[in-house]
Design a protein around this motif. Structure first.
Motif, PDB file in Angstrom:
ATOM      1  N   UNK A 129     -26.075 -13.509  33.186  1.00 13.70           N
ATOM      2  CA  UNK A 129     -25.542 -12.795  33.153  1.00 13.70           C
ATOM      3  C   UNK A 129     -24.528 -12.179  34.248  1.00 13.70           C
ATOM      4  N   UNK A 130     -22.797 -12.102  34.269  1.00 13.56           N
ATOM      5  CA  UNK A 130     -22.337 -11.287  35.397  1.00 13.56           C
ATOM      6  C   UNK A 130     -22.231  -9.328  35.196  1.00 13.56           C
ATOM      7  N   UNK A 131     -22.424  -8.963  36.476  1.00 17.32           N
ATOM      8  CA  UNK A 131     -22.647  -7.949  35.738  1.00 17.32           C
ATOM      9  C   UNK A 131     -20.683  -7.371  36.076  1.00 17.32           C
ATOM     10  N   UNK A 132     -20.312  -6.228  35.019  1.00 15.57           N
ATOM     11  CA  UNK A 132     -18.921  -5.610  35.434  1.00 15.57           C
ATOM     12  C   UNK A 132     -18.056  -7.250  34.833  1.00 15.57           C
ATOM     13  N   UNK A 133     -18.757  -7.881  33.908  1.00 15.76           N
ATOM     14  CA  UNK A 133     -17.812  -8.798  33.574  1.00 15.76           C
ATOM     15  C   UNK A 133     -16.932  -8.246  32.673  1.00 15.76           C
ATOM     16  N   UNK A 134     -15.304  -8.081  32.524  1.00 16.55           N
ATOM     17  CA  UNK A 134     -14.615  -9.198  33.576  1.00 16.55           C
ATOM     18  C   UNK A 134     -13.899  -9.123  34.712  1.00 16.55           C
ATOM     19  N   UNK A 135     -13.872  -7.988  35.032  1.00 19.72           N
ATOM     20  CA  UNK A 135     -13.261  -7.428  36.129  1.00 19.72           C
ATOM     21  C   UNK A 135     -14.016  -7.828  37.548  1.00 19.72           C
ATOM     22  N   UNK A 136     -15.180  -7.750  36.907  1.00 17.17           N
ATOM     23  CA  UNK A 136     -15.786  -7.985  38.843  1.00 17.17           C
ATOM     24  C   UNK A 136     -15.458 -10.290  39.388  1.00 17.17           C
ATOM     25  N   UNK A 137     -15.096 -10.472  38.266  1.00 14.95           N
ATOM     26  CA  UNK A 137     -14.843 -12.226  38.739  1.00 14.95           C
ATOM     27  C   UNK A 137     -13.354 -12.400  38.698  1.00 14.95           C
ATOM     28  N   UNK A 138     -12.619 -11.076  38.531  1.00 10.46           N
ATOM     29  CA  UNK A 138     -11.290 -11.683  38.407  1.00 10.46           C
ATOM     30  C   UNK A 138     -10.373 -11.981  39.712  1.00 10.46           C
ATOM     31  N   UNK A 139     -10.785 -11.925  40.811  1.00 10.66           N
ATOM     32  CA  UNK A 139     -10.126 -12.403  42.191  1.00 10.66           C
ATOM     33  C   UNK A 139     -11.020 -14.152  42.218  1.00 10.66           C
ATOM     34  N   UNK A 140     -11.968 -13.992  41.471  1.00 10.86           N
ATOM     35  CA  UNK A 140     -12.851 -15.491  41.222  1.00 10.86           C
ATOM     36  C   UNK A 140     -12.142 -16.528  40.879  1.00 10.86           C
ATOM     37  N   UNK A 141     -11.484 -15.887  39.386  1.00 14.43           N
ATOM     38  CA  UNK A 141     -10.354 -16.741  38.251  1.00 14.43           C
ATOM     39  C   UNK A 141      -9.713 -17.207  39.183  1.00 14.43           C
ATOM     40  N   UNK A 157     -23.047 -20.398  42.528  1.00 17.07           N
ATOM     41  CA  UNK A 157     -23.719 -19.155  42.738  1.00 17.07           C
ATOM     42  C   UNK A 157     -23.650 -18.314  43.604  1.00 17.07           C
ATOM     43  N   UNK A 158     -23.157 -18.606  44.511  1.00 13.58           N
ATOM     44  CA  UNK A 158     -23.337 -18.266  45.908  1.00 13.58           C
ATOM     45  C   UNK A 158     -21.758 -17.040  46.438  1.00 13.58           C
ATOM     46  N   UNK A 159     -20.745 -17.471  45.365  1.00 11.83           N
ATOM     47  CA  UNK A 159     -19.375 -17.201  45.214  1.00 11.83           C
ATOM     48  C   UNK A 159     -19.550 -16.264  44.342  1.00 11.83           C
ATOM     49  N   UNK A 160     -20.374 -16.318  42.820  1.00 10.53           N
ATOM     50  CA  UNK A 160     -20.408 -15.511  42.345  1.00 10.53           C
ATOM     51  C   UNK A 160     -20.859 -14.320  42.330  1.00 10.53           C
ATOM     52  N   UNK A 161     -22.674 -14.965  43.239  1.00  8.51           N
ATOM     53  CA  UNK A 161     -22.995 -13.556  43.587  1.00  8.51           C
ATOM     54  C   UNK A 161     -22.379 -13.051  44.191  1.00  8.51           C
ATOM     55  N   UNK A 162     -21.418 -13.657  45.272  1.00  6.47           N
ATOM     56  CA  UNK A 162     -20.950 -12.502  46.546  1.00  6.47           C
ATOM     57  C   UNK A 162     -20.387 -11.700  45.883  1.00  6.47           C
ATOM     58  N   UNK A 163     -19.025 -11.953  44.642  1.00  2.48           N
ATOM     59  CA  UNK A 163     -18.404 -11.154  43.687  1.00  2.48           C
ATOM     60  C   UNK A 163     -18.716  -9.793  42.989  1.00  2.48           C
ATOM     61  N   UNK A 164     -20.174 -10.222  42.584  1.00  2.00           N
ATOM     62  CA  UNK A 164     -20.936  -9.567  40.916  1.00  2.00           C
ATOM     63  C   UNK A 164     -22.485  -9.724  41.658  1.00  2.00           C
ATOM     64  N   UNK A 165     -22.861  -8.585  42.787  1.00  2.75           N
ATOM     65  CA  UNK A 165     -24.208  -8.536  43.254  1.00  2.75           C
ATOM     66  C   UNK A 165     -24.926  -8.168  42.236  1.00  2.75           C
ATOM     67  N   UNK A 166     -26.319  -8.634  42.109  1.00  5.23           N
ATOM     68  CA  UNK A 166     -26.905  -8.626  40.916  1.00  5.23           C
ATOM     69  C   UNK A 166     -26.796  -9.653  39.732  1.00  5.23           C
ATOM     70  N   UNK A 167     -25.674 -10.784  39.316  1.00  9.12           N
ATOM     71  CA  UNK A 167     -25.282 -11.611  38.788  1.00  9.12           C
ATOM     72  C   UNK A 167     -27.286 -12.988  38.501  1.00  9.12           C
ATOM     73  N   UNK A 168     -27.421 -12.652  37.603  1.00 11.13           N
ATOM     74  CA  UNK A 168     -27.970 -13.241  36.875  1.00 11.13           C
ATOM     75  C   UNK A 168     -27.659 -15.466  36.678  1.00 11.13           C
ATOM     76  N   UNK A 169     -27.823 -16.301  37.493  1.00 13.17           N
ATOM     77  CA  UNK A 169     -27.233 -16.775  37.576  1.00 13.17           C
ATOM     78  C   UNK A 169     -28.151 -18.560  37.847  1.00 13.17           C
ATOM     79  N   UNK A 170     -28.727 -18.592  36.261  1.00 10.05           N
ATOM     80  CA  UNK A 170     -29.817 -20.115  36.224  1.00 10.05           C
ATOM     81  C   UNK A 170     -29.064 -20.935  35.260  1.00 10.05           C
TER      82      UNK A 170
END
Length: 252
Positions: A117-129, A171-184
């Protein structure tokens, strides 16, 4: 959150991996043994597999729980393949995407799944998207974090990145934008499997004779050959080999 599994090796019936084992994906949909987040994986499921001579996989996906689909039980008994990727989706907030939100996602020879899961979705990945071309954003199969992760990885694959590098960089990009993301993450092309362990469990089992390798969220039986991948790891597997590489954490 969610459970998934990938197999490469000698041709087997889908059920040999998914429903026949005592703790296979079918049972994991209601009684996972090692799931740290969520309890019931009932909001859809899917399986993708490769037929001999065809590099583009077939998919079977549904919005309901895998245990309620008797047609899949019959399909899994007779369809054989040398490579598959399957997933059951954790119960989540109501949405309109239905089976489109169920992994595996696909494009060309690729199958993809996300456990986490990505914490703060979708706002946390707005810049990445926003860095993706508009056409790729408009082509998302579903409006969830997994579909966006797939778009980010597919963008890198199309740009020429190696599969493992595409997963690790995402994984590194998303984890940097959303700390605590679980990305298996799981990725398959019919011959090899790439996976990341980032915040949740990842296990693998390689046949000693080099005939097959299974990569999964958790072991589907009690065979002593199962090994757990360390957290923050990229796994690359063929039927005969498994290689583990560390993924560097993003800078604060």
């Amino acid at each position: 959150m969610c459970r998934h599994v990938a197999y490469v090796g000698d041709p087997v019936a889908l059920g040999t991996v998914l429903s026949d084992p005592p703790h296979g994906l079918l049972r994991q949909s209601w009684a996972p043994r090692r799931q740290r987040y969520g309890t019931v994986n009932a909001d859809g499921f899917g399986v993708g597999w490769y037929a001999p001579g065809d590099p583009v996989p077939a998919r079977y996906r549904r919005a309901g729980p895998i245990w309620a689909d008797l047609s899949f039980t019959d399909l899994a008994r007779v369809v054989r393949t040398g490579a598959l990727l399957a997933a059951v989706r954790d119960a989540t907030a109501p949405g309109a995407d239905g089976e489109a939100a169920a992994a595996p996602f696909a494009s060309g020879p690729w199958l993809f799944s996300h456990n986490g899961a990505v914490p703060g979705w979708p706002d946390s990945l707005a810049k990445v998207a926003a860095a993706l071309p508009a056409a790729e954003l408009l082509s998302l199969e579903a409006r969830n974090d997994s579909a966006l992760l797939w778009a980010l990885i597919l963008h890198r694959l199309r740009a020429g990145d190696e599969p493992g590098a595409a997963l690790a960089a995402t994984v590194r990009e998303v984890a940097g934008a959303a700390p605590g993301a679980r990305l298996n993450l799981l990725l398959c092309d019919g011959r090899s499997v790439w996976a990341t362990a980032w915040g949740d469990t990842l296990w693998y089992r390689r046949d000693e004779a080099g005939r097959s390798t299974v990569v999964a969220s958790e072991p589907y039986d009690d065979d002593p050959g199962w090994r757990e991948a360390p957290d923050l790891t990229l796994l690359t597997a063929t039927r005969a080999e498994v290689v583990l590489s560390p993924i560097e954490e993003p800078s604060p």
